[in-house]
Design a protein around this motif. Structure first.
Motif, PDB file in Angstrom:
ATOM      1  N   GLU A  79       0.812  -1.218   0.000  1.00 35.64           N
ATOM      2  CA  GLU A  79       0.000   0.000   0.000  1.00 35.64           C
ATOM      3  C   GLU A  79       0.845   1.268   0.000  1.00 35.64           C
ATOM      4  O   GLU A  79       0.394   2.310  -0.452  1.00 35.64           O
ATOM      5  CB  GLU A  79      -0.926  -0.010   1.217  1.00 35.64           C
ATOM      6  CG  GLU A  79      -1.946  -1.137   1.188  1.00 35.64           C
ATOM      7  CD  GLU A  79      -2.854  -1.108   2.408  1.00 35.64           C
ATOM      8  OE1 GLU A  79      -2.628  -0.220   3.274  1.00 35.64           O
ATOM      9  OE2 GLU A  79      -3.751  -1.963   2.501  1.00 35.64           O
ATOM     10  N   ARG A  80       2.055   1.207   0.522  1.00 36.22           N
ATOM     11  CA  ARG A  80       2.863   2.431   0.585  1.00 36.22           C
ATOM     12  C   ARG A  80       3.590   2.724  -0.719  1.00 36.22           C
ATOM     13  O   ARG A  80       4.199   3.783  -0.851  1.00 36.22           O
ATOM     14  CB  ARG A  80       3.874   2.332   1.719  1.00 36.22           C
ATOM     15  CG  ARG A  80       4.982   1.308   1.505  1.00 36.22           C
ATOM     16  CD  ARG A  80       6.070   1.502   2.524  1.00 36.22           C
ATOM     17  NE  ARG A  80       7.160   0.535   2.375  1.00 36.22           N
ATOM     18  CZ  ARG A  80       8.351   0.657   2.969  1.00 36.22           C
ATOM     19  NH1 ARG A  80       8.591   1.690   3.738  1.00 36.22           N
ATOM     20  NH2 ARG A  80       9.284  -0.255   2.786  1.00 36.22           N
ATOM     21  N   VAL A  81       3.552   1.825  -1.666  1.00 38.54           N
ATOM     22  CA  VAL A  81       4.220   2.041  -2.948  1.00 38.54           C
ATOM     23  C   VAL A  81       3.331   2.910  -3.819  1.00 38.54           C
ATOM     24  O   VAL A  81       2.240   2.500  -4.232  1.00 38.54           O
ATOM     25  CB  VAL A  81       4.533   0.704  -3.646  1.00 38.54           C
ATOM     26  CG1 VAL A  81       5.190   0.955  -4.999  1.00 38.54           C
ATOM     27  CG2 VAL A  81       5.422  -0.152  -2.753  1.00 38.54           C
ATOM     28  N   ALA A  82       3.786   4.124  -4.099  1.00 42.09           N
ATOM     29  CA  ALA A  82       2.994   5.066  -4.891  1.00 42.09           C
ATOM     30  C   ALA A  82       3.234   4.878  -6.386  1.00 42.09           C
ATOM     31  O   ALA A  82       2.298   4.929  -7.185  1.00 42.09           O
ATOM     32  CB  ALA A  82       3.314   6.502  -4.482  1.00 42.09           C
ATOM     33  N   PHE A  83       4.485   4.664  -6.780  1.00 37.91           N
ATOM     34  CA  PHE A  83       4.802   4.470  -8.201  1.00 37.91           C
ATOM     35  C   PHE A  83       6.169   3.818  -8.300  1.00 37.91           C
ATOM     36  O   PHE A  83       6.953   3.812  -7.329  1.00 37.91           O
ATOM     37  CB  PHE A  83       4.795   5.809  -8.966  1.00 37.91           C
ATOM     38  CG  PHE A  83       5.774   6.813  -8.431  1.00 37.91           C
ATOM     39  CD1 PHE A  83       7.101   6.827  -8.842  1.00 37.91           C
ATOM     40  CD2 PHE A  83       5.364   7.757  -7.495  1.00 37.91           C
ATOM     41  CE1 PHE A  83       7.998   7.745  -8.342  1.00 37.91           C
ATOM     42  CE2 PHE A  83       6.253   8.692  -6.982  1.00 37.91           C
ATOM     43  CZ  PHE A  83       7.582   8.690  -7.409  1.00 37.91           C
ATOM     44  N   THR A  84       6.443   3.244  -9.449  1.00 34.32           N
ATOM     45  CA  THR A  84       7.750   2.626  -9.725  1.00 34.32           C
ATOM     46  C   THR A  84       8.152   2.954 -11.157  1.00 34.32           C
ATOM     47  O   THR A  84       7.306   3.248 -12.016  1.00 34.32           O
ATOM     48  CB  THR A  84       7.704   1.095  -9.539  1.00 34.32           C
ATOM     49  OG1 THR A  84       6.716   0.546 -10.432  1.00 34.32           O
ATOM     50  CG2 THR A  84       7.361   0.730  -8.110  1.00 34.32           C
ATOM     51  N   GLU A  85       9.447   2.886 -11.414  1.00 35.09           N
ATOM     52  CA  GLU A  85       9.977   3.077 -12.763  1.00 35.09           C
ATOM     53  C   GLU A  85      11.280   2.304 -12.878  1.00 35.09           C
ATOM     54  O   GLU A  85      12.095   2.297 -11.948  1.00 35.09           O
ATOM     55  CB  GLU A  85      10.211   4.554 -13.067  1.00 35.09           C
ATOM     56  CG  GLU A  85      10.648   4.785 -14.511  1.00 35.09           C
ATOM     57  CD  GLU A  85      10.935   6.245 -14.805  1.00 35.09           C
ATOM     58  OE1 GLU A  85      10.150   6.864 -15.537  1.00 35.09           O
ATOM     59  OE2 GLU A  85      11.949   6.761 -14.297  1.00 35.09           O
ATOM     60  N   THR A  86      11.476   1.643 -14.008  1.00 38.59           N
ATOM     61  CA  THR A  86      12.700   0.889 -14.258  1.00 38.59           C
ATOM     62  C   THR A  86      13.540   1.618 -15.306  1.00 38.59           C
ATOM     63  O   THR A  86      12.998   2.222 -16.232  1.00 38.59           O
ATOM     64  CB  THR A  86      12.372  -0.528 -14.750  1.00 38.59           C
ATOM     65  OG1 THR A  86      11.601  -0.440 -15.962  1.00 38.59           O
ATOM     66  CG2 THR A  86      11.569  -1.288 -13.703  1.00 38.59           C
ATOM     67  N   LEU A  87      14.847   1.576 -15.131  1.00 38.17           N
ATOM     68  CA  LEU A  87      15.785   2.234 -16.041  1.00 38.17           C
ATOM     69  C   LEU A  87      16.810   1.211 -16.528  1.00 38.17           C
ATOM     70  O   LEU A  87      17.361   0.440 -15.726  1.00 38.17           O
ATOM     71  CB  LEU A  87      16.495   3.395 -15.342  1.00 38.17           C
ATOM     72  CG  LEU A  87      15.602   4.531 -14.823  1.00 38.17           C
ATOM     73  CD1 LEU A  87      16.436   5.539 -14.062  1.00 38.17           C
ATOM     74  CD2 LEU A  87      14.869   5.194 -15.971  1.00 38.17           C
ATOM     75  N   ASN A  88      17.050   1.218 -17.848  1.00 36.76           N
ATOM     76  CA  ASN A  88      18.039   0.338 -18.477  1.00 36.76           C
ATOM     77  C   ASN A  88      17.721  -1.130 -18.219  1.00 36.76           C
ATOM     78  O   ASN A  88      18.626  -1.961 -18.056  1.00 36.76           O
ATOM     79  CB  ASN A  88      19.459   0.665 -17.988  1.00 36.76           C
ATOM     80  CG  ASN A  88      19.832   2.108 -18.263  1.00 36.76           C
ATOM     81  OD1 ASN A  88      19.567   2.649 -19.343  1.00 36.76           O
ATOM     82  ND2 ASN A  88      20.461   2.755 -17.280  1.00 36.76           N
ATOM     83  N   LEU A  89      16.436  -1.431 -18.167  1.00 35.47           N
ATOM     84  CA  LEU A  89      15.980  -2.804 -17.960  1.00 35.47           C
ATOM     85  C   LEU A  89      14.970  -3.154 -19.046  1.00 35.47           C
ATOM     86  O   LEU A  89      14.220  -2.279 -19.509  1.00 35.47           O
ATOM     87  CB  LEU A  89      15.335  -2.961 -16.589  1.00 35.47           C
ATOM     88  CG  LEU A  89      16.286  -2.915 -15.391  1.00 35.47           C
ATOM     89  CD1 LEU A  89      15.520  -2.764 -14.088  1.00 35.47           C
ATOM     90  CD2 LEU A  89      17.157  -4.166 -15.342  1.00 35.47           C
ATOM     91  N   PRO A  90      14.902  -4.426 -19.470  1.00 35.10           N
ATOM     92  CA  PRO A  90      13.976  -4.804 -20.551  1.00 35.10           C
ATOM     93  C   PRO A  90      12.530  -4.996 -20.093  1.00 35.10           C
ATOM     94  O   PRO A  90      11.739  -5.564 -20.850  1.00 35.10           O
ATOM     95  CB  PRO A  90      14.574  -6.117 -21.053  1.00 35.10           C
ATOM     96  CG  PRO A  90      15.236  -6.706 -19.859  1.00 35.10           C
ATOM     97  CD  PRO A  90      15.772  -5.555 -19.076  1.00 35.10           C
ATOM     98  N   THR A  91      12.177  -4.558 -18.914  1.00 34.91           N
ATOM     99  CA  THR A  91      10.823  -4.753 -18.392  1.00 34.91           C
ATOM    100  C   THR A  91      10.420  -3.545 -17.564  1.00 34.91           C
ATOM    101  O   THR A  91      11.281  -2.843 -17.018  1.00 34.91           O
ATOM    102  CB  THR A  91      10.751  -6.021 -17.521  1.00 34.91           C
ATOM    103  OG1 THR A  91       9.427  -6.157 -17.006  1.00 34.91           O
ATOM    104  CG2 THR A  91      11.730  -5.970 -16.384  1.00 34.91           C
ATOM    105  N   ASN A  92       9.121  -3.351 -17.480  1.00 36.14           N
ATOM    106  CA  ASN A  92       8.587  -2.295 -16.617  1.00 36.14           C
ATOM    107  C   ASN A  92       8.129  -2.820 -15.264  1.00 36.14           C
ATOM    108  O   ASN A  92       7.753  -2.030 -14.401  1.00 36.14           O
ATOM    109  CB  ASN A  92       7.407  -1.600 -17.305  1.00 36.14           C
ATOM    110  CG  ASN A  92       7.840  -0.820 -18.532  1.00 36.14           C
ATOM    111  OD1 ASN A  92       8.955  -0.290 -18.571  1.00 36.14           O
ATOM    112  ND2 ASN A  92       6.974  -0.769 -19.539  1.00 36.14           N
ATOM    113  N   ASP A  93       8.167  -4.142 -15.110  1.00 38.11           N
ATOM    114  CA  ASP A  93       7.790  -4.754 -13.842  1.00 38.11           C
ATOM    115  C   ASP A  93       8.978  -4.686 -12.885  1.00 38.11           C
ATOM    116  O   ASP A  93      10.050  -5.230 -13.178  1.00 38.11           O
ATOM    117  CB  ASP A  93       7.385  -6.207 -14.066  1.00 38.11           C
ATOM    118  CG  ASP A  93       6.838  -6.860 -12.802  1.00 38.11           C
ATOM    119  OD1 ASP A  93       6.809  -6.176 -11.759  1.00 38.11           O
ATOM    120  OD2 ASP A  93       6.458  -8.044 -12.855  1.00 38.11           O
TER     121      ASP A  93
END
Length: 414
Positions: free
Chosen positions: A29-43
């Motif tokens: 619940e505390r995770v507001a957003f995520t972003e991946t950098l230089n990775l082949p996935t958005n998960d």
């Protein structure tokens, strides 16, 4: 802006468990957003798996890049946090832009990274988890003077937004530019506990001050309520007396007429005394007048009438007093209930502040996450680690008893 660098870690799995979940829970619940950098996935979970794979194959990447393999990197997990002031409310895009700036400032813009924004505090903040292993060359990033770089970046960030919250950082960086030595002070657990105790003491001192101030103000409210009640009682007493004034006037007028009529009757029936210098019948005459005319009985009857009217007036005043006192008690009880609700609300507020100091700030932002596996086995498959030698012996004896119960026994010969 407060950047804080955590200690380098060994496990990306532990970092994923800590940053992608709530504290000591499996929820997110505390995770507001995520972003991946230089990775082949958005998960982000798959992103952590790719970072594990990259760190595990650092030797092959170095060999493919024509570099000397060297020794294995023991701590590939590099993480830090960016926290805004509680008065600031940056958007998601602004937070991500700040994270990208810090990666370029640290020279990690080509490394694998995952940005995680949290919303469990009263200030906006995010965490940046970076793989120190370069995904192309396998070379580990050198993170020397990273705190100094982030400090200067944070100062420039606040100055660019024309809102400097930390003047001490500006003074320290100016001293460093002049060649003076300034050491970064890492907060110790003892210092954190001392700060929590001092903050808690200040919170409850404010609570006591506010409570005592409320008591003084409430005493004035109760005094004002009692004064208004007394004024109403006096006003109603005056009104009742004014209403009975006409009845008293009529009663006195009627009794005066009765006395006059009675006196006229007595005088008409009274015999005339003989004209003598020394009348012998004077004593007998006056005795007859006092007893025979009934004046004493008339006075008693009039006294009873006045007493009855006075009793009615007193009863009306007492009844009005009881009514006003009942209204006063109702208003007082309502005021007490209101004050009690205010006290409970104030106590809950300060208890929440105290819990927030000790619970939400129990683990500093950017601290090393606890080592754990990404996929934990079910509770019935996990065995508790013995806390003492007696527990270990007890567990072994229990295991022997369990094996003994499951073993097939031969019948005893008779």
């Amino acid at each position: 802006m407060v950047p804080r660098v955590a200690k380098t870690g060994r496990s990306f799995k532990g970092a994923a468990l800590y940053y992608l979940h709530d504290r000591k829970a499996n929820t997110s619940e505390r995770v507001a957003f995520t972003e991946t950098l230089n990775l082949p996935t958005n998960d982000p979970r798959r992103g952590f798996a790719h970072m594990i794979d990259t760190a595990a194959h650092a030797h092959e990447l170095k060999t493919a890049a024509g570099m000397k393999a060297g020794r294995k990197l023991e701590k590939p997990v590099y993480s830090y946090s960016l926290a805004w002031h509680p008065t600031e409310a940056p958007t998601k895009e602004q937070q991500l832009a700040a994270a990208h700036e810090t990666l370029r400032e640290l020279g990690l813009e080509k490394h694998q990274a995952i940005i995680v924004g949290h919303n469990d505090t009263d200030h906006r903040h995010l965490h940046v988890i970076v793989n120190r292993v370069d995904p192309e060359t396998g070379k580990a990033a050198v993170m020397s003077k990273d705190k100094l770089k982030l400090s200067k970046w944070a100062q420039a960030y606040e100055q660019r937004h024309e809102n400097v919250f930390c003047q001490v950082r500006v003074d320290n960086n100016e001293a460093r530019d002049r060649g003076e030595w300034r050491k970064y002070k890492q907060e110790r657990r003892r210092d954190a506990n001392d700060w929590k105790q001092q903050t808690t003491a200040q919170i409850w001192q404010e609570y006591r001050t506010e409570r005592d101030g409320a008591k003084d103000a409430r005493k004035g409210s109760y005094d004002a309520l009692w004064k208004r009640t007394q004024e109403r009682i006096a006003a109603r007493r005056g009104t009742i007396r004014e209403d009975y004034r006409a009845q008293w006037k009529a009663l006195y007028r009627e009794q005066q007429q009765e006395r006059k009529r009675h006196g006229a009757v007595v005088r008409s029936a009274m015999p005339k005394a003989p004209k003598r210098k020394k009348p012998k019948l004077g004593a007998e005459y006056w005795s007859f007048y006092k007893v025979a005319d009934g004046r004493a009985d008339l006075a008693k009857a009039q006294q009873r009438a006045r007493a009855e009217l006075s009793s009615q007036q007193t009863q009306a005043i007492a009844q009005s007093f009881d009514q006003e006192m009942q209204a006063y008690r109702q208003e007082r009880d309502a005021l007490k209930a209101e004050h009690k609700a205010e006290d409970a609300k104030r106590l809950d507020h300060y208890q929440g502040l105290t819990k927030r100091v000790w619970k939400d700030a129990a683990k500093p932002e950017g601290s090393k996450p606890p080592p754990a596996e990404m996929e934990r086995p079910p509770d019935h498959e996990r065995q508790a680690k013995p806390t003492s030698t007696e527990d270990a012996v007890r567990n072994r004896m229990q295991e022997k008893r369990d094996r003994s119960r499951g073993r097939t026994r031969r019948p005893r010969p008779r």
